[in-house]
Design an enzyme around this catalytic site. Structure first.
Site, mmCIF file in Angstrom:
data_model
loop_
_atom_site.group_PDB
_atom_site.id
_atom_site.type_symbol
_atom_site.label_atom_id
_atom_site.label_comp_id
_atom_site.label_asym_id
_atom_site.label_seq_id
_atom_site.Cartn_x
_atom_site.Cartn_y
_atom_site.Cartn_z
ATOM 1 N N GLY A 23 3.641 -6.829 1.910
ATOM 2 C CA GLY A 23 4.643 -6.048 1.205
ATOM 3 C C GLY A 23 5.337 -5.108 2.175
ATOM 4 O O GLY A 23 4.750 -4.712 3.182
ATOM 5 N N GLN A 41 10.073 2.056 4.798
ATOM 6 C CA GLN A 41 9.346 1.645 6.010
ATOM 7 C C GLN A 41 10.265 1.063 7.081
ATOM 8 O O GLN A 41 9.844 0.895 8.223
ATOM 9 C CB GLN A 41 8.259 0.621 5.643
ATOM 10 C CG GLN A 41 7.145 1.235 4.812
ATOM 11 C CD GLN A 41 6.102 0.206 4.452
ATOM 12 O OE1 GLN A 41 6.289 -0.580 3.535
ATOM 13 N NE2 GLN A 41 5.002 0.176 5.187
ATOM 14 N N CYS A 73 -1.660 -0.580 5.303
ATOM 15 C CA CYS A 73 -0.222 -0.306 5.173
ATOM 16 C C CYS A 73 0.413 -0.504 6.545
ATOM 17 O O CYS A 73 -0.140 -0.057 7.552
ATOM 18 C CB CYS A 73 -0.022 1.133 4.700
ATOM 19 S SG CYS A 73 1.710 1.603 4.551
ATOM 20 N N LEU A 74 1.564 -1.165 6.580
ATOM 21 C CA LEU A 74 2.201 -1.446 7.879
ATOM 22 C C LEU A 74 2.658 -0.161 8.585
ATOM 23 O O LEU A 74 2.892 -0.178 9.783
ATOM 24 C CB LEU A 74 3.386 -2.402 7.704
ATOM 25 C CG LEU A 74 3.024 -3.834 7.288
ATOM 26 C CD1 LEU A 74 4.284 -4.664 7.081
ATOM 27 C CD2 LEU A 74 2.107 -4.502 8.313
ATOM 28 N N HIS A 86 1.609 -0.381 -4.739
ATOM 29 C CA HIS A 86 1.640 0.268 -3.419
ATOM 30 C C HIS A 86 3.092 0.399 -2.931
ATOM 31 O O HIS A 86 3.506 1.468 -2.468
ATOM 32 C CB HIS A 86 0.788 -0.562 -2.446
ATOM 33 C CG HIS A 86 0.783 -0.089 -1.019
ATOM 34 N ND1 HIS A 86 -0.368 0.353 -0.380
ATOM 35 C CD2 HIS A 86 1.775 -0.011 -0.089
ATOM 36 C CE1 HIS A 86 -0.068 0.687 0.873
ATOM 37 N NE2 HIS A 86 1.226 0.471 1.077
ATOM 38 N N GLU A 87 3.867 -0.677 -3.062
ATOM 39 C CA GLU A 87 5.258 -0.659 -2.570
ATOM 40 C C GLU A 87 6.134 0.265 -3.421
ATOM 41 O O GLU A 87 6.983 0.981 -2.890
ATOM 42 C CB GLU A 87 5.854 -2.077 -2.554
ATOM 43 C CG GLU A 87 5.139 -3.075 -1.648
ATOM 44 C CD GLU A 87 4.825 -2.546 -0.269
ATOM 45 O OE1 GLU A 87 5.610 -1.768 0.297
ATOM 46 O OE2 GLU A 87 3.752 -2.901 0.255
ATOM 47 N N HIS A 131 5.838 3.744 -2.350
ATOM 48 C CA HIS A 131 6.635 4.039 -1.152
ATOM 49 C C HIS A 131 8.053 4.482 -1.524
ATOM 50 O O HIS A 131 8.631 5.354 -0.876
ATOM 51 C CB HIS A 131 6.780 2.777 -0.282
ATOM 52 C CG HIS A 131 5.696 2.590 0.734
ATOM 53 N ND1 HIS A 131 5.455 3.488 1.744
ATOM 54 C CD2 HIS A 131 4.813 1.574 0.939
ATOM 55 C CE1 HIS A 131 4.464 3.040 2.515
ATOM 56 N NE2 HIS A 131 4.045 1.875 2.040
HETATM 57 ZN ZN ZN Z 1 2.509 0.682 2.693
#
Ligand code: ZN
Length: 192
Positions: free
Chosen positions: A45, A50, A108-109, A150-151, A154
């Site tokens: 995701g 991000q 998480c990226l 989660h996304e 963000h």
């Molecule tokens: Zn994340």
């Protein structure tokens, strides 16, 4: 095109996203670039914050797990989630559905190699617009539900560390602080 992924410590990650209003070829290109960036980073995701945009837009790509099949009902019709992937969601709104809370170790990226348990509802309904601006309702559970939660967080400047229990956060606190310091140092260098 591969985009730069913002790391923790970059203030963009704390910004509330603006609603997507233009469902045009720019959005299609952004979606394509975000999917490419997510795949390259081996993520499932990626949210607009991000990649440096405070926008209510995210992409996910979660394969069906034959051992733990995920439920997926799009606009009232059950379907194999693989047919939806990669999935782009504009202006997603989440509603938790009656279900057990589940614990899962999330990554998480924007926090490379930092993982920790997060409790979330197993089942949600998400209303979103697709790349053409058409509104949909998706009911899902399992990893797909978790990833969308989660996304969507963000997009409101909320990070998975905000959802962790204090004892879990305590275990990764030093790594999180180090990452923040590194990111801020790198940003300062860029600005100088
Ligand atoms: Zn994340």
């Amino acid at each position: 095109m591969i985009l730069h992924i913002s790391q923790y410590g970059d203030p963009i990650l704390r910004q509330f996203g603006e609603d997507v209003t233009g469902f045009d070829k720019n959005l299609a290109k952004l979606s394509e670039d975000m999917v490419e960036t997510m795949h390259r980073a081996e993520g499932i995701g990626l949210a607009a914050q991000q990649i440096g945009k405070a926008l209510r837009f995210c992409v996910v790509d979660i394969p069906q797990n034959p051992e733990h099949p995920m439920a997926c009902i799009l606009d009232g019709k059950p379907l194999n989630p693989d047919l939806l992937m990669p999935l782009a969601l504009a202006n997603p709104e989440i509603e938790e559905l009656p279900s057990d809370e589940m614990v899962y170790e999330e990554g998480c990226l924007s926090f490379p190699e930092i993982r920790g348990d997060v409790v979330r509802a197993d089942r949600v309904r998400v209303r979103f617009a697709d790349l053409q601006g058409i509104e949909h309702s998706l009911e899902c559970d399992g990893l797909l539900s978790r990833c969308i939660q989660h996304e969507t967080d963000h997009l409101e400047g909320i990070l998975y560390i905000d959802r962790m229990e204090p004892d879990i956060l305590n275990e990764i606190k030093t790594d999180v602080k180090d990452l923040k310091r590194l990111t801020q140092k790198a940003r300062k260098k860029e600005l100088d």
